[in-house]
Design a protein around this motif. Sequence first.
Motif, mmCIF file in Angstrom:
data_model
loop_
_atom_site.group_PDB
_atom_site.id
_atom_site.type_symbol
_atom_site.label_atom_id
_atom_site.label_comp_id
_atom_site.label_asym_id
_atom_site.label_seq_id
_atom_site.Cartn_x
_atom_site.Cartn_y
_atom_site.Cartn_z
ATOM 1 N N SER A 256 27.713 -48.174 -26.225
ATOM 2 C CA SER A 256 26.680 -48.889 -25.477
ATOM 3 C C SER A 256 25.282 -48.430 -25.907
ATOM 4 C CB SER A 256 26.883 -48.649 -23.983
ATOM 5 O OG SER A 256 25.900 -49.314 -23.232
ATOM 6 N N GLY A 257 25.103 -47.120 -26.065
ATOM 7 C CA GLY A 257 23.802 -46.605 -26.493
ATOM 8 C C GLY A 257 23.412 -47.093 -27.872
ATOM 9 N N LEU A 287 14.635 -48.061 -19.858
ATOM 10 C CA LEU A 287 16.001 -48.020 -19.325
ATOM 11 C C LEU A 287 16.953 -47.191 -20.188
ATOM 12 C CD1 LEU A 287 16.669 -51.604 -17.911
ATOM 13 C CD2 LEU A 287 16.163 -49.513 -16.687
ATOM 14 N N LEU A 288 16.537 -46.831 -21.399
ATOM 15 C CA LEU A 288 17.361 -45.930 -22.208
ATOM 16 C C LEU A 288 17.509 -44.569 -21.527
ATOM 17 C CD1 LEU A 288 16.077 -46.692 -25.825
ATOM 18 C CD2 LEU A 288 18.222 -47.437 -24.783
ATOM 19 N N LEU A 289 16.557 -44.225 -20.663
ATOM 20 C CA LEU A 289 16.659 -42.974 -19.913
ATOM 21 C C LEU A 289 17.849 -42.989 -18.953
ATOM 22 C CD1 LEU A 289 12.880 -42.385 -19.067
ATOM 23 C CD2 LEU A 289 14.256 -41.200 -20.793
ATOM 24 N N TYR A 290 18.341 -44.175 -18.621
ATOM 25 C CA TYR A 290 19.508 -44.271 -17.740
ATOM 26 C C TYR A 290 20.735 -43.593 -18.343
ATOM 27 C CZ TYR A 290 18.093 -47.265 -13.844
ATOM 28 O OH TYR A 290 17.547 -47.750 -12.687
ATOM 29 N N TYR A 291 20.764 -43.455 -19.662
ATOM 30 C CA TYR A 291 21.913 -42.808 -20.279
ATOM 31 C C TYR A 291 22.044 -41.349 -19.857
ATOM 32 C CZ TYR A 291 23.024 -46.859 -23.070
ATOM 33 O OH TYR A 291 23.407 -48.129 -23.442
ATOM 34 N N ARG A 294 24.283 -41.654 -16.751
ATOM 35 C CA ARG A 294 25.541 -42.362 -16.900
ATOM 36 C C ARG A 294 26.643 -41.407 -17.335
ATOM 37 N NH1 ARG A 294 22.766 -47.526 -20.039
ATOM 38 N NH2 ARG A 294 22.093 -48.626 -18.155
ATOM 39 N N SER A 295 27.798 -41.599 -16.734
ATOM 40 C CA SER A 295 28.951 -40.771 -17.096
ATOM 41 C C SER A 295 29.444 -41.163 -18.502
ATOM 42 C CB SER A 295 30.079 -40.982 -16.088
ATOM 43 O OG SER A 295 29.668 -40.567 -14.810
ATOM 44 N N PRO A 296 29.955 -40.168 -19.284
ATOM 45 C CA PRO A 296 30.247 -38.773 -18.890
ATOM 46 C C PRO A 296 29.085 -37.799 -19.070
ATOM 47 C CG PRO A 296 31.141 -39.214 -21.060
ATOM 48 C CD PRO A 296 30.535 -40.507 -20.595
ATOM 49 N N PHE A 297 27.949 -38.263 -19.625
ATOM 50 C CA PHE A 297 26.830 -37.343 -19.834
ATOM 51 C C PHE A 297 26.354 -36.754 -18.513
ATOM 52 C CE2 PHE A 297 22.490 -36.027 -20.522
ATOM 53 C CZ PHE A 297 22.493 -35.502 -21.801
ATOM 54 N N TYR A 298 26.259 -37.598 -17.479
ATOM 55 C CA TYR A 298 25.791 -37.120 -16.174
ATOM 56 C C TYR A 298 26.743 -36.071 -15.596
ATOM 57 C CZ TYR A 298 24.634 -37.193 -11.203
ATOM 58 O OH TYR A 298 24.305 -36.822 -9.917
ATOM 59 N N ASP A 299 28.043 -36.319 -15.695
ATOM 60 C CA ASP A 299 29.027 -35.393 -15.123
ATOM 61 C C ASP A 299 28.979 -34.023 -15.796
ATOM 62 O OD1 ASP A 299 29.860 -37.463 -13.483
ATOM 63 O OD2 ASP A 299 31.374 -38.151 -14.903
ATOM 64 N N ARG A 300 28.698 -33.996 -17.099
ATOM 65 C CA ARG A 300 28.800 -32.738 -17.850
ATOM 66 C C ARG A 300 27.463 -32.013 -17.978
ATOM 67 N NH1 ARG A 300 33.200 -33.855 -22.702
ATOM 68 N NH2 ARG A 300 34.687 -35.039 -21.427
ATOM 69 N N TRP A 334 25.403 -43.941 -5.763
ATOM 70 C CA TRP A 334 24.782 -44.668 -6.875
ATOM 71 C C TRP A 334 25.635 -44.579 -8.126
ATOM 72 C CZ3 TRP A 334 22.686 -43.764 -11.710
ATOM 73 C CH2 TRP A 334 21.779 -44.709 -12.183
ATOM 74 N N GLN A 335 26.216 -43.408 -8.372
ATOM 75 C CA GLN A 335 27.038 -43.191 -9.556
ATOM 76 C C GLN A 335 28.294 -44.063 -9.564
ATOM 77 O OE1 GLN A 335 27.518 -41.248 -12.506
ATOM 78 N NE2 GLN A 335 25.295 -41.310 -12.430
ATOM 79 N N LYS A 336 28.818 -44.391 -8.400
ATOM 80 C CA LYS A 336 30.067 -45.153 -8.317
ATOM 81 C C LYS A 336 29.866 -46.649 -8.520
ATOM 82 C CE LYS A 336 32.245 -41.891 -5.105
ATOM 83 N NZ LYS A 336 32.746 -41.700 -3.717
ATOM 84 N N ILE A 337 28.623 -47.119 -8.423
ATOM 85 C CA ILE A 337 28.349 -48.558 -8.527
ATOM 86 C C ILE A 337 28.086 -48.926 -9.983
ATOM 87 C CG2 ILE A 337 26.964 -50.461 -7.676
ATOM 88 C CD1 ILE A 337 28.614 -48.985 -5.538
ATOM 89 N N TYR A 338 28.934 -49.772 -10.546
ATOM 90 C CA TYR A 338 28.803 -50.132 -11.949
ATOM 91 C C TYR A 338 27.471 -50.838 -12.240
ATOM 92 C CZ TYR A 338 29.700 -52.339 -16.438
ATOM 93 O OH TYR A 338 29.592 -52.751 -17.747
ATOM 94 N N PHE A 339 27.102 -51.783 -11.387
ATOM 95 C CA PHE A 339 25.906 -52.576 -11.669
ATOM 96 C C PHE A 339 24.620 -51.796 -11.473
ATOM 97 C CE2 PHE A 339 28.844 -56.216 -11.113
ATOM 98 C CZ PHE A 339 28.576 -56.849 -12.314
ATOM 99 N N TYR A 340 24.648 -50.693 -10.733
ATOM 100 C CA TYR A 340 23.508 -49.799 -10.684
ATOM 101 C C TYR A 340 23.350 -49.078 -12.017
ATOM 102 C CZ TYR A 340 22.617 -50.030 -5.624
ATOM 103 O OH TYR A 340 22.277 -50.446 -4.373
ATOM 104 N N ASN A 341 24.459 -48.635 -12.585
ATOM 105 C CA ASN A 341 24.431 -47.826 -13.803
ATOM 106 C C ASN A 341 24.341 -48.648 -15.077
ATOM 107 O OD1 ASN A 341 24.932 -44.783 -13.413
ATOM 108 N ND2 ASN A 341 26.255 -45.724 -11.900
ATOM 109 N N TRP A 342 25.196 -49.662 -15.177
ATOM 110 C CA TRP A 342 25.395 -50.365 -16.434
ATOM 111 C C TRP A 342 25.002 -51.841 -16.376
ATOM 112 C CZ3 TRP A 342 26.579 -47.438 -20.536
ATOM 113 C CH2 TRP A 342 27.171 -46.189 -20.320
ATOM 114 N N GLY A 343 24.646 -52.361 -15.212
ATOM 115 C CA GLY A 343 24.406 -53.809 -15.087
ATOM 116 C C GLY A 343 23.214 -54.283 -15.848
#
Length: 343
Positions: A256-257, A287-291, A294-300, A334-343
Amino acid sequence: MMVGLCWEKLRLLCQRYEGCISRNPAAAAQFESAVRVFSYVLAGRFAASHELSELVYSASNLLVLLNDGILRKELRRTLPLPMSQQKLLTWLSVLECVEVFVEMSTAKVWGELARWAVIILLQLAKAILRTLLLLWYKSGIQTTPPIIPLDRELQLDPQDPEYKSEWTESTYVGKRSNRVLRSLSETPSLHSRLWGYPQQQLERDKKRKTKEGDCLPTPLGLQETLAESVYIARPLAHLLSLAVWGQKSWKPWLLSGILDVMSLSLMANVKMLNCRERTELRRRCVLLLYYLLRSPFYDRYSEGTILFLLRTLADYVPGLGLVARPLMDYLPVWQKIYFYNWG
């Protein structure tokens, strides 16, 4: 008979609502803002507050879309586009207004499998509409939201000769003071009166015409069309990669990136674009900052750092706790909502 009577009442109610919005655009804007603020107040208050908050927020966006359409019709300033293209833009706008609520409510009622099915259907519908707009109607770079909200302060000028009140402004210039005054006979009613100099109308009119010119898309070359096609296809490619490699894999995140960066890098003739399109490209760059979120970067990597910063601000900076602590509580949702993260 009963159906016809109900339909007639509904039609009269719609006409009454349109007339009310046309006569009171400022009050309509205040009501829309109040509904949006109410959606923020609802979040986190009780068990189903997130879904209800998103419902109210979606309703506020739909209300803005509806009222803008009424005001454009009243002012005879419809979008300079074919009617079929306007309908596609309207449908795309509606989908973007309700997508988060549809995802959340589907997950609440039918579970995760239905949630992913709805996400795929919505992204597929949006991609089809955007592709039609790009290739069939040559709409150029497509903005978010697809229909730019009406600038009511600029457009709904009571002194505009195209406005419903239609009055011709005449002025008087003082012989000694050279001060410009309106003629009493041409002064509008009190509720629609502006208190600035008459010359301000010319500046407002020029600004409005500039904005209307920005509504016309810039013709795209082959490279720019390819870039926009990559941007449209990116959500579908990401969903497909999630199905192949799973949500915990880095490959969907990287794919995606890469597609987002490729789309932006292929946009060569940025200087030829109008102001609205350049603003959209800047929005996509931001919006590239959203990466980072976004998981898995956010989780780790990001989660611990972000929560530490928010906790520090909440504990040591007076007043920021009112914002930081609710934000910390809302991040997992927020993390669980797809359209918040990737929409």
